[in-house]
Design a protein around this motif. Structure first.
Motif, PDB file in Angstrom:
ATOM      1  N   GLY A  83     -42.591 -10.449 -34.736  1.00 32.42           N
ATOM      2  CA  GLY A  83     -43.243 -11.346 -34.162  1.00 32.42           C
ATOM      3  C   GLY A  83     -43.489 -12.818 -34.478  1.00 32.42           C
ATOM      4  N   SER A  84     -43.184 -13.229 -35.829  1.00 32.90           N
ATOM      5  CA  SER A  84     -43.374 -14.264 -36.076  1.00 32.90           C
ATOM      6  C   SER A  84     -42.481 -15.213 -35.590  1.00 32.90           C
ATOM      7  CB  SER A  84     -43.207 -14.442 -37.617  1.00 32.90           C
ATOM      8  OG  SER A  84     -41.671 -14.311 -38.014  1.00 32.90           O
ATOM      9  N   THR A  85     -42.927 -16.573 -35.519  1.00 34.00           N
ATOM     10  CA  THR A  85     -42.321 -17.592 -34.862  1.00 34.00           C
ATOM     11  C   THR A  85     -41.976 -18.874 -35.935  1.00 34.00           C
ATOM     12  OG1 THR A  85     -44.064 -18.688 -34.283  1.00 34.00           O
ATOM     13  CG2 THR A  85     -43.056 -17.364 -32.755  1.00 34.00           C
ATOM     14  N   ILE A  86     -40.985 -19.853 -35.686  1.00 33.71           N
ATOM     15  CA  ILE A  86     -40.791 -21.044 -36.314  1.00 33.71           C
ATOM     16  C   ILE A  86     -41.579 -22.029 -35.472  1.00 33.71           C
ATOM     17  CG2 ILE A  86     -39.086 -22.871 -36.910  1.00 33.71           C
ATOM     18  CD1 ILE A  86     -36.833 -20.494 -36.594  1.00 33.71           C
ATOM     19  N   PRO A  87     -42.482 -22.575 -36.266  1.00 32.29           N
ATOM     20  CA  PRO A  87     -43.338 -23.640 -35.581  1.00 32.29           C
ATOM     21  C   PRO A  87     -42.481 -24.704 -34.803  1.00 32.29           C
ATOM     22  CG  PRO A  87     -44.457 -23.143 -37.709  1.00 32.29           C
ATOM     23  CD  PRO A  87     -42.786 -22.582 -37.692  1.00 32.29           C
ATOM     24  N   ALA A  88     -43.335 -25.127 -33.829  1.00 30.88           N
ATOM     25  CA  ALA A  88     -42.425 -26.391 -32.969  1.00 30.88           C
ATOM     26  C   ALA A  88     -42.555 -27.501 -33.998  1.00 30.88           C
ATOM     27  CB  ALA A  88     -43.631 -26.834 -31.780  1.00 30.88           C
ATOM     28  N   GLY A  89     -41.648 -28.391 -33.973  1.00 33.47           N
ATOM     29  CA  GLY A  89     -41.459 -29.385 -34.795  1.00 33.47           C
ATOM     30  C   GLY A  89     -39.878 -29.613 -35.014  1.00 33.47           C
ATOM     31  N   SER A  90     -39.418 -30.250 -36.196  1.00 36.02           N
ATOM     32  CA  SER A  90     -38.240 -30.626 -36.519  1.00 36.02           C
ATOM     33  C   SER A  90     -38.088 -30.127 -38.006  1.00 36.02           C
ATOM     34  CB  SER A  90     -37.757 -31.918 -36.305  1.00 36.02           C
ATOM     35  OG  SER A  90     -38.585 -32.883 -37.217  1.00 36.02           O
ATOM     36  N   GLY A  91     -36.760 -29.915 -38.462  1.00 30.52           N
ATOM     37  CA  GLY A  91     -36.110 -29.607 -39.673  1.00 30.52           C
ATOM     38  C   GLY A  91     -34.992 -28.829 -39.738  1.00 30.52           C
ATOM     39  N   VAL A  92     -34.763 -28.098 -40.755  1.00 33.87           N
ATOM     40  CA  VAL A  92     -33.449 -27.394 -40.929  1.00 33.87           C
ATOM     41  C   VAL A  92     -33.680 -25.898 -40.320  1.00 33.87           C
ATOM     42  CG1 VAL A  92     -31.602 -26.261 -42.450  1.00 33.87           C
ATOM     43  CG2 VAL A  92     -32.439 -28.587 -42.993  1.00 33.87           C
ATOM     44  N   LEU A  93     -33.133 -25.576 -39.667  1.00 43.40           N
ATOM     45  CA  LEU A  93     -33.370 -24.149 -38.779  1.00 43.40           C
ATOM     46  C   LEU A  93     -32.569 -22.994 -39.824  1.00 43.40           C
ATOM     47  CD1 LEU A  93     -34.164 -22.410 -36.432  1.00 43.40           C
ATOM     48  CD2 LEU A  93     -31.952 -22.959 -35.422  1.00 43.40           C
ATOM     49  N   VAL A  94     -31.285 -23.150 -40.113  1.00 46.32           N
ATOM     50  CA  VAL A  94     -30.784 -22.411 -40.986  1.00 46.32           C
ATOM     51  C   VAL A  94     -29.466 -22.976 -41.509  1.00 46.32           C
ATOM     52  CG1 VAL A  94     -29.102 -21.600 -39.024  1.00 46.32           C
ATOM     53  CG2 VAL A  94     -29.668 -20.010 -40.717  1.00 46.32           C
ATOM     54  N   VAL A  95     -29.160 -22.567 -42.561  1.00 48.64           N
ATOM     55  CA  VAL A  95     -27.970 -23.139 -43.326  1.00 48.64           C
ATOM     56  C   VAL A  95     -26.876 -22.249 -43.255  1.00 48.64           C
ATOM     57  CG1 VAL A  95     -27.011 -24.039 -45.527  1.00 48.64           C
ATOM     58  CG2 VAL A  95     -29.744 -24.383 -45.006  1.00 48.64           C
ATOM     59  N   LEU A  96     -25.747 -23.095 -42.897  1.00 46.25           N
ATOM     60  CA  LEU A  96     -24.159 -22.185 -42.760  1.00 46.25           C
ATOM     61  C   LEU A  96     -23.460 -22.349 -43.736  1.00 46.25           C
ATOM     62  CD1 LEU A  96     -23.712 -22.722 -39.021  1.00 46.25           C
ATOM     63  CD2 LEU A  96     -25.003 -20.898 -39.881  1.00 46.25           C
ATOM     64  N   ASP A  97     -22.579 -21.378 -44.406  1.00 48.59           N
ATOM     65  CA  ASP A  97     -21.350 -21.695 -45.076  1.00 48.59           C
ATOM     66  C   ASP A  97     -20.348 -21.465 -44.301  1.00 48.59           C
ATOM     67  OD1 ASP A  97     -20.357 -22.002 -47.828  1.00 48.59           O
ATOM     68  OD2 ASP A  97     -19.329 -19.947 -47.335  1.00 48.59           O
ATOM     69  N   VAL A  98     -19.487 -22.615 -44.101  1.00 45.62           N
ATOM     70  CA  VAL A  98     -18.469 -22.512 -43.370  1.00 45.62           C
ATOM     71  C   VAL A  98     -17.057 -22.843 -43.864  1.00 45.62           C
ATOM     72  CG1 VAL A  98     -20.048 -22.860 -41.227  1.00 45.62           C
ATOM     73  CG2 VAL A  98     -18.650 -24.739 -42.424  1.00 45.62           C
ATOM     74  N   SER A  99     -16.019 -22.394 -43.321  1.00 45.82           N
ATOM     75  CA  SER A  99     -14.777 -22.866 -43.437  1.00 45.82           C
ATOM     76  C   SER A  99     -14.427 -23.681 -42.414  1.00 45.82           C
ATOM     77  CB  SER A  99     -13.740 -21.889 -44.088  1.00 45.82           C
ATOM     78  OG  SER A  99     -14.352 -21.269 -45.310  1.00 45.82           O
ATOM     79  N   GLY A 100     -14.256 -24.942 -42.517  1.00 45.46           N
ATOM     80  CA  GLY A 100     -13.667 -25.704 -41.226  1.00 45.46           C
ATOM     81  C   GLY A 100     -14.535 -26.761 -40.875  1.00 45.46           C
ATOM     82  N   ASP A 101     -14.564 -27.250 -39.497  1.00 44.73           N
ATOM     83  CA  ASP A 101     -15.400 -28.469 -39.156  1.00 44.73           C
ATOM     84  C   ASP A 101     -16.279 -27.724 -38.052  1.00 44.73           C
ATOM     85  OD1 ASP A 101     -16.497 -30.911 -38.945  1.00 44.73           O
ATOM     86  OD2 ASP A 101     -14.911 -31.712 -37.640  1.00 44.73           O
ATOM     87  N   ALA A 102     -17.770 -27.501 -38.530  1.00 50.39           N
ATOM     88  CA  ALA A 102     -18.254 -26.515 -37.638  1.00 50.39           C
ATOM     89  C   ALA A 102     -19.195 -27.444 -36.557  1.00 50.39           C
ATOM     90  CB  ALA A 102     -19.462 -25.922 -38.218  1.00 50.39           C
ATOM     91  N   CYS A 103     -19.164 -26.933 -35.359  1.00 49.87           N
ATOM     92  CA  CYS A 103     -19.770 -27.347 -34.100  1.00 49.87           C
ATOM     93  C   CYS A 103     -20.436 -26.467 -33.203  1.00 49.87           C
ATOM     94  CB  CYS A 103     -18.831 -28.214 -33.296  1.00 49.87           C
ATOM     95  SG  CYS A 103     -19.534 -29.315 -32.122  1.00 49.87           S
ATOM     96  N   LEU A 104     -21.590 -26.468 -33.095  1.00 54.28           N
ATOM     97  CA  LEU A 104     -22.496 -25.470 -32.313  1.00 54.28           C
ATOM     98  C   LEU A 104     -22.338 -25.540 -30.804  1.00 54.28           C
ATOM     99  CD1 LEU A 104     -24.042 -25.932 -34.980  1.00 54.28           C
ATOM    100  CD2 LEU A 104     -26.300 -25.217 -33.760  1.00 54.28           C
ATOM    101  N   GLU A 105     -22.021 -24.340 -30.167  1.00 55.34           N
ATOM    102  CA  GLU A 105     -22.040 -24.208 -28.726  1.00 55.34           C
ATOM    103  C   GLU A 105     -22.606 -22.910 -28.117  1.00 55.34           C
ATOM    104  OE1 GLU A 105     -17.882 -23.569 -27.711  1.00 55.34           O
ATOM    105  OE2 GLU A 105     -17.297 -25.974 -27.867  1.00 55.34           O
ATOM    106  N   ASP A 106     -22.879 -22.953 -26.979  1.00 58.72           N
ATOM    107  CA  ASP A 106     -23.757 -21.783 -26.446  1.00 58.72           C
ATOM    108  C   ASP A 106     -25.160 -21.305 -26.922  1.00 58.72           C
ATOM    109  OD1 ASP A 106     -21.483 -21.708 -24.453  1.00 58.72           O
ATOM    110  OD2 ASP A 106     -20.318 -20.407 -26.017  1.00 58.72           O
ATOM    111  N   VAL A 107     -25.790 -22.449 -27.098  1.00 61.10           N
ATOM    112  CA  VAL A 107     -27.133 -22.428 -27.894  1.00 61.10           C
ATOM    113  C   VAL A 107     -28.197 -21.666 -26.811  1.00 61.10           C
ATOM    114  CG1 VAL A 107     -29.105 -23.524 -29.078  1.00 61.10           C
ATOM    115  CG2 VAL A 107     -26.799 -23.987 -29.449  1.00 61.10           C
ATOM    116  N   ILE A 108     -28.687 -20.757 -27.497  1.00 59.81           N
ATOM    117  CA  ILE A 108     -29.937 -20.035 -26.677  1.00 59.81           C
ATOM    118  C   ILE A 108     -31.009 -19.988 -27.568  1.00 59.81           C
ATOM    119  CG2 ILE A 108     -30.640 -17.693 -25.961  1.00 59.81           C
ATOM    120  CD1 ILE A 108     -27.707 -17.217 -25.312  1.00 59.81           C
TER     121      ILE A 108
END
Length: 168
Positions: A83-108
């Motif tokens: 039940g823990s939460t990420i406090p309101a504010g701004s920052g880095v949510l998560v760090v991804l290791d990717v191959s290619g040019d990443a673009c987020l879609e369908d965010v929930i």
């Protein structure tokens, strides 16, 4: 852009040219910071990745909050079993290791009640809550996000400065 500017003069790793190195595509196996800016605590998130393959996801505020973070080649999900939460504010949510040019879609995003948080993607990797249209929160005197206008010595925003020379 800049009138009569030099144009794109930064060569990217793939041979393309950009005006700013931050606009270059991500290198294969690159680390991508997914940022967030919300006025609501985040209890869970899910998003898809276009243009890249996700190798792994970890770190950021999600890991700091004790979230379980799971990723396959195209989808990343994070939530807490306690039940823990990420406090309101701004920052880095998560760090991804990717191959290619990443673009987020369908965010929930969801809050602690399981209700959806109205969110949008800016600049491919920044999740912004509706109404929080400036991820940095830095506005200049002309109310432009990340703008460079400043008040001159006469108190005029982006003004020409004093135009009368005084005798003293």
């Amino acid at each position: 852009g800049v009138c009569d500017g030099p144009g794109a003069d930064i060569e990217c790793w793939d041979g393309s040219y950009e005006c700013d190195a931050s606009d270059c595509p991500n290198q294969p196996g690159d680390s991508v910071d997914v940022s967030y800016n919300t006025s609501t605590d985040i209890a869970g998130f899910q998003f898809n990745i276009e243009g890249a393959t996700v190798n792994s996801a970890s770190g950021g505020a999600a890991e700091a909050a004790g979230f379980m973070i799971s990723a396959n080649e195209t989808t990343v999900i994070g939530f807490s079993l306690t039940g823990s939460t990420i406090p309101a504010g701004s920052g880095v949510l998560v760090v991804l290791d990717v191959s290619g040019d990443a673009c987020l879609e369908d965010v929930i995003l969801s809050d602690s009640s399981g209700e959806a948080i109205d969110a949008a993607v800016e600049d491919c990797t920044s999740i912004v809550e509706a109404g929080a249209d400036c991820p940095s929160g830095n506005y200049d005197c002309a109310d432009v996000c990340d703008g460079d206008a400043e008040e001159d010595e006469c108190g005029v925003c982006d003004g020409p400065g004093a135009d009368i020379e005084c005798w003293d």
